[in-house]
Each structure stands twice: as C-alpha cells, then as structure tokens.
Design an enzyme around this catalytic site. Structure first.
Site, mmCIF file in Angstrom:
data_model
loop_
_atom_site.group_PDB
_atom_site.id
_atom_site.type_symbol
_atom_site.label_atom_id
_atom_site.label_comp_id
_atom_site.label_asym_id
_atom_site.label_seq_id
_atom_site.Cartn_x
_atom_site.Cartn_y
_atom_site.Cartn_z
ATOM 1 N N SER A 96 0.839 -1.208 0.000
ATOM 2 C CA SER A 96 0.000 0.000 0.000
ATOM 3 C C SER A 96 0.867 1.250 0.000
ATOM 4 O O SER A 96 0.586 2.223 -0.709
ATOM 5 C CB SER A 96 -0.914 0.028 1.233
ATOM 6 O OG SER A 96 -1.744 -1.104 1.269
ATOM 7 N N LEU A 136 -8.681 11.499 -1.096
ATOM 8 C CA LEU A 136 -9.941 11.542 -1.847
ATOM 9 C C LEU A 136 -11.113 11.263 -0.899
ATOM 10 O O LEU A 136 -12.049 12.054 -0.814
ATOM 11 C CB LEU A 136 -9.914 10.503 -2.982
ATOM 12 C CG LEU A 136 -11.187 10.427 -3.831
ATOM 13 C CD1 LEU A 136 -11.432 11.724 -4.574
ATOM 14 C CD2 LEU A 136 -11.105 9.260 -4.831
ATOM 15 N N THR A 137 -11.023 10.147 -0.152
ATOM 16 C CA THR A 137 -12.140 9.727 0.702
ATOM 17 C C THR A 137 -12.385 10.725 1.826
ATOM 18 O O THR A 137 -11.440 11.242 2.433
ATOM 19 C CB THR A 137 -11.820 8.351 1.318
ATOM 20 O OG1 THR A 137 -11.521 7.451 0.268
ATOM 21 C CG2 THR A 137 -12.977 7.821 2.143
ATOM 22 N N SER A 169 -3.935 6.521 3.602
ATOM 23 C CA SER A 169 -2.696 5.750 3.776
ATOM 24 C C SER A 169 -1.502 6.697 3.742
ATOM 25 O O SER A 169 -1.469 7.620 2.913
ATOM 26 C CB SER A 169 -2.538 4.723 2.646
ATOM 27 O OG SER A 169 -3.642 3.868 2.617
ATOM 28 N N CYS A 244 -6.112 8.104 -11.398
ATOM 29 C CA CYS A 244 -5.067 7.662 -10.454
ATOM 30 C C CYS A 244 -5.457 6.308 -9.884
ATOM 31 O O CYS A 244 -4.625 5.406 -9.743
ATOM 32 C CB CYS A 244 -4.930 8.642 -9.292
ATOM 33 S SG CYS A 244 -4.566 10.320 -9.793
ATOM 34 N N LEU A 245 -6.744 6.183 -9.549
ATOM 35 C CA LEU A 245 -7.207 4.915 -8.974
ATOM 36 C C LEU A 245 -7.052 3.779 -9.972
ATOM 37 O O LEU A 245 -6.711 2.658 -9.602
ATOM 38 C CB LEU A 245 -8.660 5.033 -8.505
ATOM 39 C CG LEU A 245 -8.876 5.987 -7.322
ATOM 40 C CD1 LEU A 245 -10.359 6.131 -7.005
ATOM 41 C CD2 LEU A 245 -8.133 5.513 -6.081
ATOM 42 N N ARG A 249 -5.270 0.541 -8.846
ATOM 43 C CA ARG A 249 -6.041 -0.713 -8.872
ATOM 44 C C ARG A 249 -5.358 -1.754 -9.742
ATOM 45 O O ARG A 249 -5.403 -2.951 -9.457
ATOM 46 C CB ARG A 249 -7.452 -0.444 -9.434
ATOM 47 C CG ARG A 249 -8.320 0.305 -8.479
ATOM 48 C CD ARG A 249 -9.566 0.841 -9.178
ATOM 49 N NE ARG A 249 -10.387 1.568 -8.220
ATOM 50 C CZ ARG A 249 -11.432 2.322 -8.557
ATOM 51 N NH1 ARG A 249 -11.771 2.464 -9.838
ATOM 52 N NH2 ARG A 249 -12.127 2.941 -7.629
ATOM 53 N N GLU A 369 -9.800 1.447 -2.630
ATOM 54 C CA GLU A 369 -9.655 1.555 -4.099
ATOM 55 C C GLU A 369 -10.890 1.003 -4.805
ATOM 56 O O GLU A 369 -10.795 0.337 -5.827
ATOM 57 C CB GLU A 369 -8.432 0.770 -4.577
ATOM 58 C CG GLU A 369 -7.153 1.219 -3.923
ATOM 59 C CD GLU A 369 -6.487 2.332 -4.682
ATOM 60 O OE1 GLU A 369 -6.964 2.678 -5.775
ATOM 61 O OE2 GLU A 369 -5.511 2.876 -4.171
HETATM 62 P P1 FAD Z 1 -19.035 3.127 2.001
HETATM 63 O O1 FAD Z 1 -18.837 3.866 0.745
HETATM 64 O O2 FAD Z 1 -19.799 3.781 3.109
HETATM 65 O O3 FAD Z 1 -19.523 1.698 1.750
HETATM 66 C C1 FAD Z 1 -20.046 0.815 2.759
HETATM 67 C C2 FAD Z 1 -20.649 -0.404 2.075
HETATM 68 O O4 FAD Z 1 -21.736 0.004 1.240
HETATM 69 C C3 FAD Z 1 -19.640 -1.116 1.172
HETATM 70 O O5 FAD Z 1 -19.802 -2.508 1.273
HETATM 71 C C4 FAD Z 1 -20.029 -0.671 -0.218
HETATM 72 O O6 FAD Z 1 -19.725 -1.631 -1.225
HETATM 73 C C5 FAD Z 1 -21.530 -0.484 -0.077
HETATM 74 N N1 FAD Z 1 -22.063 0.485 -1.037
HETATM 75 C C6 FAD Z 1 -21.825 1.831 -1.078
HETATM 76 N N2 FAD Z 1 -22.470 2.390 -2.115
HETATM 77 C C7 FAD Z 1 -23.114 1.383 -2.741
HETATM 78 C C8 FAD Z 1 -23.944 1.307 -3.902
HETATM 79 N N3 FAD Z 1 -24.234 2.397 -4.647
HETATM 80 N N4 FAD Z 1 -24.444 0.116 -4.262
HETATM 81 C C9 FAD Z 1 -24.149 -1.002 -3.524
HETATM 82 N N5 FAD Z 1 -23.386 -1.007 -2.446
HETATM 83 C C10 FAD Z 1 -22.862 0.174 -2.053
HETATM 84 N N6 FAD Z 1 -8.970 6.611 0.599
HETATM 85 C C11 FAD Z 1 -8.177 7.591 0.067
HETATM 86 O O7 FAD Z 1 -8.687 8.564 -0.508
HETATM 87 N N7 FAD Z 1 -6.824 7.520 0.167
HETATM 88 C C12 FAD Z 1 -6.199 6.489 0.789
HETATM 89 O O8 FAD Z 1 -4.957 6.456 0.845
HETATM 90 C C13 FAD Z 1 -6.987 5.456 1.380
HETATM 91 N N8 FAD Z 1 -6.399 4.448 2.095
HETATM 92 C C14 FAD Z 1 -7.190 3.572 2.797
HETATM 93 C C15 FAD Z 1 -6.603 2.657 3.682
HETATM 94 C C16 FAD Z 1 -7.390 1.803 4.441
HETATM 95 C C17 FAD Z 1 -6.760 0.874 5.421
HETATM 96 C C18 FAD Z 1 -8.802 1.808 4.273
HETATM 97 C C19 FAD Z 1 -9.677 0.882 5.048
HETATM 98 C C20 FAD Z 1 -9.383 2.699 3.398
HETATM 99 C C21 FAD Z 1 -8.602 3.602 2.663
HETATM 100 N N9 FAD Z 1 -9.183 4.566 1.838
HETATM 101 C C22 FAD Z 1 -8.399 5.554 1.259
HETATM 102 C C23 FAD Z 1 -10.636 4.713 1.771
HETATM 103 C C24 FAD Z 1 -11.336 3.667 0.922
HETATM 104 O O9 FAD Z 1 -11.101 3.918 -0.430
HETATM 105 C C25 FAD Z 1 -12.822 3.675 1.302
HETATM 106 O O10 FAD Z 1 -12.918 3.041 2.570
HETATM 107 C C26 FAD Z 1 -13.692 2.985 0.287
HETATM 108 O O11 FAD Z 1 -13.795 3.744 -0.889
HETATM 109 C C27 FAD Z 1 -15.110 2.722 0.804
HETATM 110 O O12 FAD Z 1 -15.641 3.862 1.373
HETATM 111 P P2 FAD Z 1 -16.327 3.789 2.827
HETATM 112 O O13 FAD Z 1 -15.375 3.128 3.749
HETATM 113 O O14 FAD Z 1 -16.794 5.148 3.147
HETATM 114 O O15 FAD Z 1 -17.526 2.799 2.654
#
Ligand code: FAD
Length: 390
Positions: A96, A136-137, A169, A244-245, A249, A369
């Site tokens: 990562s 991003l998130t 990250s 970028c993703l 990915r 991702e």
């Molecule tokens: P949510 O978006 O809230 O999703 C929760 C659940 O709902 C999931 O199962 C999802 O599949 C489901 N869901 C959501 N929308 C829908 C839909 N329309 N239809 C069906 N199902 C749906 N982000 C960065 O920007 N930079 C980073 O460096 C980075 N590093 C990370 C490192 C770690 C250890 C972790 C855990 C996450 C990291 N992330 C990072 C964030 C990561 O990309 C997000 O956690 C991810 O995009 C999911 O977002 P969320 O956790 O808010 O879950």
C-alpha cells in the site's frame, strides 16, 4: 514452483522478458531481506517502519512507470505489476505504501502537473526522501467521492482549502499530499498540500486490525493557504482522481496475487509436513481439493493480470477491465487466505505463519480503491449500459 522458484503452473514465465524476470527477482530478494523477517513484528506492534521508505526508493519501488528523467523507473506495466506482486507477497500494508506513492501521488503529478511541479516533487518522491499521500475519501463520502465537500476557494493570490479526508494511507508520515477538492464552480481539482502549511494536520487512525504495518490517518484542512503554483493545472473533474485509482487498482490486481501465492505456498508446504492419522494431511482428498482450487484460481488470475498488463502497455486497458481484475484478484486472495488458514489448523492463527496477517490485510484491500460491490457494479454497468450504483 518453476525452475526459478516461482509458483507458475502454466509457464507464464514464458510470457515474460529477461528484464521482467530480473526485476521480479530483485524485488523478491529485497522483500526476503528487508520485509519478511520483520513484518510480523511490525504488524503485531502496529509499527510503520519509516526507514522502509528510503529503501523502497533505492530498490525502485516508487513510480516504476514514471520516466527516468523524473527519477522513475521508465519501466512497462508488466514490470510494475511484478514489483507490486513481490512486495505484497511480503505484506499488503507495505505494498500500500508503494502503491500510494507511485500511483496516487507521483502519477497525478507526472500526468497532470506543471513542469515545475514535476521537477520539484517527483525525484524526491522516487528516491523516498519524501513520502506522499492521496486524499480523496471523506468521512461522509467513500464510495461516492463525487459528493465530496472539501473546497478550495480562489482568493486571488492563493487558494483557501477547507475540509477533511479520512482513511488516508501514509498521511501521518507524509511530506506531500495530493488532495482533491471542489473549486468555486463545484469542479473537482487536485492540489498539492505540503507538510508545514498552516492549518494542515494529519492525525493518525489507531486500532486497525488490518494493514497494521501501514500507517493510516486523516487530513484536516482549516483555512490552509495553498499557493497558486500548487494546483494541478492540467486536470479537472472526477476523472482526475479516478485515473489515479485506475493505476493503483491495476497494481493491486497484481499485488493481491502476491499475498495469495504466499498463502498457497505456505499451505502446500505445511500440508506435506504436517501428519495426522499417520500420514501428511496433503494426502487427504479434502486438503488436496483446497490446494487444487487455490492453484487453479491463482493461475487464472495470473493470466488475467498479464493480459491486462499487455493492454496497459498498449494504452488500451479500460477502467472496467481494471475493476474486474482488481475485484477478482482480491476475492481469490481472500478465499485462498481463509482456506490456507484452515490447512494450517491452530498454527494458522499465529504469527509463525503469514496467513492470518495476509487475511486481515486483505479485508482492507477488498474495500479500498473501490469496494468489492462497487467493482461488480462497474462490470454490470459496462456490460448492460445501465449504472446501478448512482
Ligand atoms: P461506504 O462507501 O460507506 O460503503 C459501505 C458499504 O456500502 C460497502 O460494502 C459498499 O460496497 C456499499 N455500497 C456503497 N455504495 C453502494 C452502492 N451504490 N451500491 C451497492 N453497495 C454500495 N482513501 C483515500 O482517498 N486515500 C487512501 O490512501 C486510502 N487508504 C485507505 C486505507 C485503508 C486501510 C482503508 C480501510 C481505506 C482507505 N481509503 C483511502 C478509503 C477507501 O477507499 C474507502 O474506505 C472505500 O472507498 C469505501 O468507502 P467507505 O469506507 O466510506 O464505505
């Protein structure tokens, strides 16, 4: 194992060049020396080994596809994939760190940055002198990054950045953050935020059960003054972060196979050594089935990522193709980790073997991702023409 010592059931090595094999071997040697002997302890102690950043730089793990004039490796996408695979064979958290630096920080600066930005940031990121992160998130916008509420306001001489990013990250240790925010017109723009800018902080997230050797945090922006020269001039809209993703990915599609292969190799070895009822457990059909399924899935996925790499080399890989490979590789890796855990019996839950660590790591990889569900819906949208996730 093939003659070179790699799990390769279909002679996929026959598709690689000598250069690919040399690169793979050098990263494998690096991982064996620098990561594998220590990573169990780092993960148990939730310790991010900062010194690994320089070492990654020295071995060429950062920005392998970025041209050499900016400090990158100037390599093709198969090489990039093999590098990610070998690092993640060691640990997904370590991979990562490298993925974020190369694909999410160096890639946008190279692709969308000005010449001054490229010259200022890329060589230091490539060498590991600086660590970068990608914001991003947000707390309320994960799968739906387009809904982001972080903003940059044009103040004439500078921009004012406000908002917060979550799950980032590398953030607590990074000198540079590529951050996506909405401008006055609601367009998503990329800005380079530097450590030390007033109002910018990076609190660490604690208590993770996954990617424990990787450091994760927040990015908090309170009226951060961003000099105008720190905006990425050549991109606006969601396609900036999404491209970028795509790159990251792609690396994960290869990387997760590294974790899968490590679990499979450990399970195969253990099953041949461990005896129950007077025979190696590998002689029982149920255990053979698990192992046979593992190597079948690994082989299918190896062919998939190799072909995807060739398409990437030709500039023809689509985002949807990358989604499919990322989702598949992580899914099979998780399944293989779970089955390998069972083959190791009680020993499988200990740090004597890498299995449980890989399994817990992959629980993040399956979510970040783009989640498993979202990638499936991307395939669904691609084949039906109907988007089910908006
Ligand atoms: P949510 O978006 O809230 O999703 C929760 C659940 O709902 C999931 O199962 C999802 O599949 C489901 N869901 C959501 N929308 C829908 C839909 N329309 N239809 C069906 N199902 C749906 N982000 C960065 O920007 N930079 C980073 O460096 C980075 N590093 C990370 C490192 C770690 C250890 C972790 C855990 C996450 C990291 N992330 C990072 C964030 C990561 O990309 C997000 O956690 C991810 O995009 C999911 O977002 P969320 O956790 O808010 O879950």
């Amino acid at each position: 194992l093939n003659a070179a010592g790699f799990t390769d059931y279909y002679d996929i090595d026959g598709l690689l060049t000598e250069e690919h094999k040399l690169i793979r071997q050098s990263i494998r040697d690096f991982v064996k020396k620098e990561i594998s002997p220590n990573v169990e302890q780092w993960a148990q102690q939730a310790h991010f080994p900062s010194e690994i950043v320089r070492k990654f730089g020295e071995v060429g793990a950062f920005g392998p596809t970025i041209p050499t004039e900016y400090g990158g490796g100037g390599l093709d996408y198969i090489s990039y994939g093999l590098i990610m695979q070998e690092i993640e064979r060691g640990d997904s958290g370590m991979r990562s760190t490298a993925s974020v630096q190369g694909s999410l920080v160096m890639f946008p600066i190279y692709q969308y940055g000005s010449e001054e930005q490229r010259r200022k940031f890329l060589p230091k990121l490539a060498s590991g002198e600086w660590l970068g992160c990608f914001g991003l998130t947000e707390p309320d916008h994960g799968s739906n990054p387009g809904g982001m509420t972080t903003t940059i306001k044009d103040m004439g001489d500078y921009y004012l950045l406000n908002g917060a990013k979550l799950w980032i990250s590398n953030s607590p240790e990074s000198q540079v953050a590529v951050v996506w925010a909405k401008d006055d017109n609601g367009r998503i723009r990329g800005v380079i935020v530097e450590r030390g800018m007033e109002g910018f902080s990076t609190p660490e997230i604690h208590n993770k059960w996954s990617l424990r050797a990787s450091i994760t945090g927040e990015l908090v922006f309170e009226d951060v003054k961003i000099p105008k020269e720190n905006i990425l001039p050549n991109i606006d809209g969601l396609k900036g972060p999404l491209s970028c993703l795509d790159s990251a990915r792609y690396g994960i599609a290869w990387g997760a196979l590294g974790a899968a292969i490590d679990c499979y190799e450990s399970a195969l070895k253990y099953s041949l050594q461990r005896e129950q009822f007077g025979k190696p457990i590998a002689s029982f059909q149920l255990q053979q089935r698990k192992l046979a399924e593992m190597i079948t899935e690994i082989t299918k996925a190896q062919l998939m990522v190799w072909r995807l790499g060739m398409l990437k080399n030709e500039g023809k890989a689509t985002s949807a193709q990358i989604s499919m490979a990322k989702r598949n590789s992580v899914e099979i890796a998780l399944e293989i980790a779970r089955e390998a855990r069972q083959i190791h019996g009680g020993m499988g839950i200990t740090g004597e073997y890498p299995i449980m660590r890989h399994m817990m790591n992959l629980e993040s990889v399956v979510t970040y991702e783009g989640t498993h569900d979202i990638h499936l819906l991307i395939t669904g949208a691609d084949i039906t023409g109907i988007q089910a996730f908006k």
